[in-house]
Design an enzyme around this catalytic site. Structure first.
Site, short mmCIF file in Angstrom:
data_model
loop_
_atom_site.label_atom_id
_atom_site.label_comp_id
_atom_site.label_asym_id
_atom_site.label_seq_id
_atom_site.Cartn_x
_atom_site.Cartn_y
_atom_site.Cartn_z
N ARG A 91 5.36 9.90 3.60
CA ARG A 91 4.01 9.53 3.14
C ARG A 91 3.01 10.68 3.28
O ARG A 91 2.20 10.90 2.40
CB ARG A 91 3.52 8.30 3.94
CG ARG A 91 2.11 7.89 3.61
CD ARG A 91 1.68 6.63 4.35
NE ARG A 91 2.41 5.45 3.89
CZ ARG A 91 2.16 4.21 4.32
NH1 ARG A 91 1.20 3.99 5.20
NH2 ARG A 91 2.86 3.18 3.87
N TYR A 104 -4.85 -0.93 -4.64
CA TYR A 104 -3.59 -0.19 -4.41
C TYR A 104 -3.08 0.37 -5.74
O TYR A 104 -2.69 -0.37 -6.64
CB TYR A 104 -2.53 -1.10 -3.77
CG TYR A 104 -2.88 -1.57 -2.36
CD1 TYR A 104 -3.96 -1.03 -1.66
CD2 TYR A 104 -2.13 -2.55 -1.72
CE1 TYR A 104 -4.27 -1.46 -0.38
CE2 TYR A 104 -2.43 -2.98 -0.44
CZ TYR A 104 -3.51 -2.43 0.22
OH TYR A 104 -3.81 -2.87 1.50
N ASN A 119 13.65 -2.05 10.06
CA ASN A 119 12.50 -2.64 10.75
C ASN A 119 12.73 -4.13 11.07
O ASN A 119 12.35 -4.61 12.13
CB ASN A 119 11.23 -2.44 9.92
CG ASN A 119 10.87 -0.97 9.79
OD1 ASN A 119 11.37 -0.14 10.53
ND2 ASN A 119 10.01 -0.64 8.84
N ASP A 126 1.63 -8.81 0.77
CA ASP A 126 0.23 -8.37 0.79
C ASP A 126 -0.03 -7.32 -0.29
O ASP A 126 0.74 -6.37 -0.46
CB ASP A 126 -0.09 -7.78 2.17
CG ASP A 126 -1.55 -7.42 2.29
OD1 ASP A 126 -2.39 -8.35 2.20
OD2 ASP A 126 -1.87 -6.23 2.45
N TRP A 184 0.83 -1.22 0.00
CA TRP A 184 0.00 0.00 0.00
C TRP A 184 0.86 1.27 0.00
O TRP A 184 1.83 1.35 0.77
CB TRP A 184 -0.93 0.01 1.22
CG TRP A 184 -1.84 1.20 1.27
CD1 TRP A 184 -2.70 1.62 0.29
CD2 TRP A 184 -1.98 2.12 2.37
NE1 TRP A 184 -3.38 2.74 0.72
CE2 TRP A 184 -2.95 3.08 1.98
CE3 TRP A 184 -1.40 2.23 3.63
CZ2 TRP A 184 -3.35 4.13 2.81
CZ3 TRP A 184 -1.79 3.27 4.45
CH2 TRP A 184 -2.76 4.21 4.05
N TRP A 200 -2.33 -4.49 9.94
CA TRP A 200 -1.77 -3.43 9.08
C TRP A 200 -1.47 -2.13 9.82
O TRP A 200 -1.99 -1.89 10.90
CB TRP A 200 -2.65 -3.17 7.87
CG TRP A 200 -4.09 -2.75 8.04
CD1 TRP A 200 -5.17 -3.61 8.07
CD2 TRP A 200 -4.63 -1.43 8.11
NE1 TRP A 200 -6.33 -2.87 8.17
CE2 TRP A 200 -6.03 -1.53 8.18
CE3 TRP A 200 -4.07 -0.14 8.11
CZ2 TRP A 200 -6.88 -0.42 8.28
CZ3 TRP A 200 -4.91 0.96 8.19
CH2 TRP A 200 -6.29 0.81 8.28
N SER A 201 -0.61 -1.35 9.16
CA SER A 201 -0.13 -0.06 9.69
C SER A 201 0.42 -0.17 11.11
O SER A 201 0.01 0.57 12.01
CB SER A 201 -1.22 1.02 9.61
OG SER A 201 -1.39 1.44 8.28
N SER A 259 -11.36 -7.86 5.72
CA SER A 259 -10.54 -6.77 6.25
C SER A 259 -11.47 -5.67 6.75
O SER A 259 -12.33 -5.21 6.01
CB SER A 259 -9.61 -6.22 5.16
OG SER A 259 -8.84 -5.16 5.67
N1 LIG Z 1 -6.48 -3.94 4.74
C1 LIG Z 1 -6.34 -2.63 4.76
O1 LIG Z 1 -7.33 -1.89 4.74
C2 LIG Z 1 -4.96 -2.04 4.81
C3 LIG Z 1 -4.80 -0.66 5.05
C4 LIG Z 1 -3.50 -0.16 5.11
C5 LIG Z 1 -2.40 -1.01 4.94
N2 LIG Z 1 -2.61 -2.35 4.69
C6 LIG Z 1 -1.48 -3.28 4.47
O2 LIG Z 1 -0.53 -3.13 5.53
C7 LIG Z 1 0.74 -2.81 4.97
C8 LIG Z 1 1.52 -1.97 5.96
O3 LIG Z 1 0.80 -0.78 6.25
P1 LIG Z 1 1.57 0.60 6.30
O4 LIG Z 1 2.38 0.77 5.06
O5 LIG Z 1 0.59 1.65 6.65
O6 LIG Z 1 2.58 0.30 7.53
P2 LIG Z 1 3.29 1.30 8.52
O7 LIG Z 1 4.45 0.52 9.06
O8 LIG Z 1 2.34 1.85 9.49
O9 LIG Z 1 3.83 2.51 7.62
C9 LIG Z 1 4.82 2.26 6.66
C10 LIG Z 1 5.44 3.59 6.20
O10 LIG Z 1 6.09 4.24 7.30
C11 LIG Z 1 7.35 4.76 6.88
N3 LIG Z 1 8.40 3.95 7.52
C12 LIG Z 1 8.40 2.61 7.74
N4 LIG Z 1 9.52 2.22 8.36
C13 LIG Z 1 10.24 3.33 8.56
C14 LIG Z 1 11.50 3.57 9.19
N5 LIG Z 1 12.21 2.57 9.72
N6 LIG Z 1 11.95 4.84 9.24
C15 LIG Z 1 11.23 5.87 8.71
N7 LIG Z 1 10.05 5.71 8.10
C16 LIG Z 1 9.54 4.44 8.04
C17 LIG Z 1 7.37 4.60 5.35
O11 LIG Z 1 6.70 5.71 4.74
P3 LIG Z 1 7.46 6.98 4.08
O12 LIG Z 1 8.90 6.63 3.90
O13 LIG Z 1 6.76 7.23 2.80
O14 LIG Z 1 7.25 8.09 5.06
C18 LIG Z 1 6.52 3.36 5.16
O15 LIG Z 1 6.00 3.22 3.87
C19 LIG Z 1 0.40 -2.12 3.64
O16 LIG Z 1 1.45 -2.15 2.72
C20 LIG Z 1 -0.75 -2.98 3.18
O17 LIG Z 1 -0.29 -4.18 2.60
C21 LIG Z 1 -3.88 -2.86 4.64
#
Ligand SMILES: NC(=O)c1ccc[n+]([C@@H]2O[C@H](COP(=O)([O-])OP(=O)(O)OC[C@H]3O[C@@H](n4cnc5c(N)ncnc54)[C@H](OP(=O)(O)O)[C@@H]3O)[C@@H](O)[C@H]2O)c1
Length: 329
Positions: A228, A54, A297, A49, A21, A207-208, A152
């Site tokens: 982001r 997306y 991570n 995932d 995502w 997620w997230s 979900s």
């Molecule tokens: N089912 C659903 O409705 C739903 C909804 C949302 C997500 N998801 C799934 O869950 C997955 C993970 O969600 P998410 O991407 O929101 O996870 P998250 O871990 O909350 O956010 C990830 C974002 O945080 C930043 N980041 C991550 N690690 C970092 C680090 N070590 N240092 C600095 N910035 C860091 C990056 O964004 P930047 O670098 O761009 O700032 C990265 O893309 C998605 O890819 C998707 O597959 C599902």
């Protein structure tokens, strides 16, 4: 990497997985995706995932092309898609038998695979009887196009209803749910779904875990240009930071950082390991816009032992958001 059963199913998924995502098809093209996926796979991640929604299918195209070029053996990893947001026409969205079927076929093409390991209903659809969706999922499973199906952001009641339909009509029941779960969002996983873990053997692919990056501390002093929250199309996410709730969360991140540092962790490692400490979590889906974030991570996994019951209790006291009247697990 350790592996956990996806609920009561026999599928063993890596504790950390990787999602698409925002990143795949937007921040990450095929070449960078190859590096990200190779890094994940080499560290033992086996669940990837994705969703039709997306980047309007582009995330699946990029992931499919990258995995195809990597040449992984199909039996060495699991891949998902989700159905709900396929397009603007009435037949291109929701959970009708038609859209569930069309979306599956389209995802298989974009991902360049013969079957999906996991297929999620991305949101509940109040315009489609649950029975119709359960039948559609069951038929795809019977056809060998899907192995496990789930939901979900459904309510416990909706999941129970789908499970009841499947049980009474001898169809394949849902195996897993994909809810948001992180230090700030706890209710569904820790309270609402509690009866379902035993009743139906529900697995969770959460997620997230970093609340879109807020739990890295990167937003503590404003919005970095390359983050982001600054991406076109994600203004709604940025707006959430500038609400009373968003400001409260930023203040809590600072307090959590102090706690994390006391036990020798950066805040994002604390946040990721806190999710893993819940045994009802089957896999924590990581998001990363570049390889150094992913590597950073993944490094959290070497510090699992730092999340003791005492640390969990201190976090509960600090956040005061533990679902009322219940033990955490
Ligand atoms: N089912 C659903 O409705 C739903 C909804 C949302 C997500 N998801 C799934 O869950 C997955 C993970 O969600 P998410 O991407 O929101 O996870 P998250 O871990 O909350 O956010 C990830 C974002 O945080 C930043 N980041 C991550 N690690 C970092 C680090 N070590 N240092 C600095 N910035 C860091 C990056 O964004 P930047 O670098 O761009 O700032 C990265 O893309 C998605 O890819 C998707 O597959 C599902």
């Amino acid at each position: 990497m350790d592996y956990r059963r996806l609920g009561r199913s026999g599928l063993k998924v890596s504790e950390f997985s990787l999602g698409a995502w925002v990143t795949f098809g937007k921040q990450v093209g095929v070449d960078d995706a190859i590096n990200l996926l190779a890094c994940a796979y080499d560290h033992g991640i086996n669940f990837f995932d994705n969703a039709e929604g997306y980047e309007s299918g582009n995330a699946e195209k990029v992931m499919g092309e990258a995995i195809s070029r990597l040449g992984w053996s199909r039996d060495s990893y699991a891949i998902s898609s989700k159905v709900f947001w396929g397009g603007s026409k009435p037949t291109q969205k929701g959970l009708s038998r038609k859209h569930v079927t069309d979306a599956c076929h389209a995802a298989l093409k974009r991902l360049q695979v013969d079957y999906l390991d996991a297929y999620f209903c991305h949101r509940p659809d109040i315009d489609t009887p649950i029975e119709e969706t359960v039948w559609a999922m069951h038929n795809l499973i019977e056809q060998g196009k899907v192995l496990y199906w789930g939901t979900s952001q459904w309510s416990a009641q909706q999941i129970t209803e789908a499970w009841g339909v499947a049980r009474t009509q001898h169809l394949t029941p849902p195996s897993m749910e994909q809810p948001q779960y992180n230090l700030f969002v706890r209710e569904k996983v820790e309270h609402e779904f509690l009866p379902l873990y035993d009743l139906i053997g529900l697995g969770t692919t959460i997620w997230s875990p970093l609340h879109s990056g807020v739990l890295t501390g990167k937003y503590n002093d404003g919005i970095p240009a390359d983050s982001r929250m600054n991406l076109p199309g994600y203004e709604w996410l940025k707006a959430q930071l500038d609400t009373p709730e968003g400001r409260k969360q930023l203040a809590q991140v600072k307090k959590l950082t102090t706690l994390a540092n006391e036990i020798g962790l950066p805040i994002h490692h604390l946040a990721l390991l806190w999710c893993l400490a819940n045994p009802h979590v089957s896999t924590v889906i990581l998001g990363a816009s570049n390889q150094s974030q992913l590597e950073d991570n993944l490094a959290a996994l070497t510090h699992k032992s730092k999340i003791t019951p005492e640390v969990l209790q201190r976090i509960d006291e600090l956040l005061e958001n533990k679902p009322a009247g219940l033990q955490r697990f």
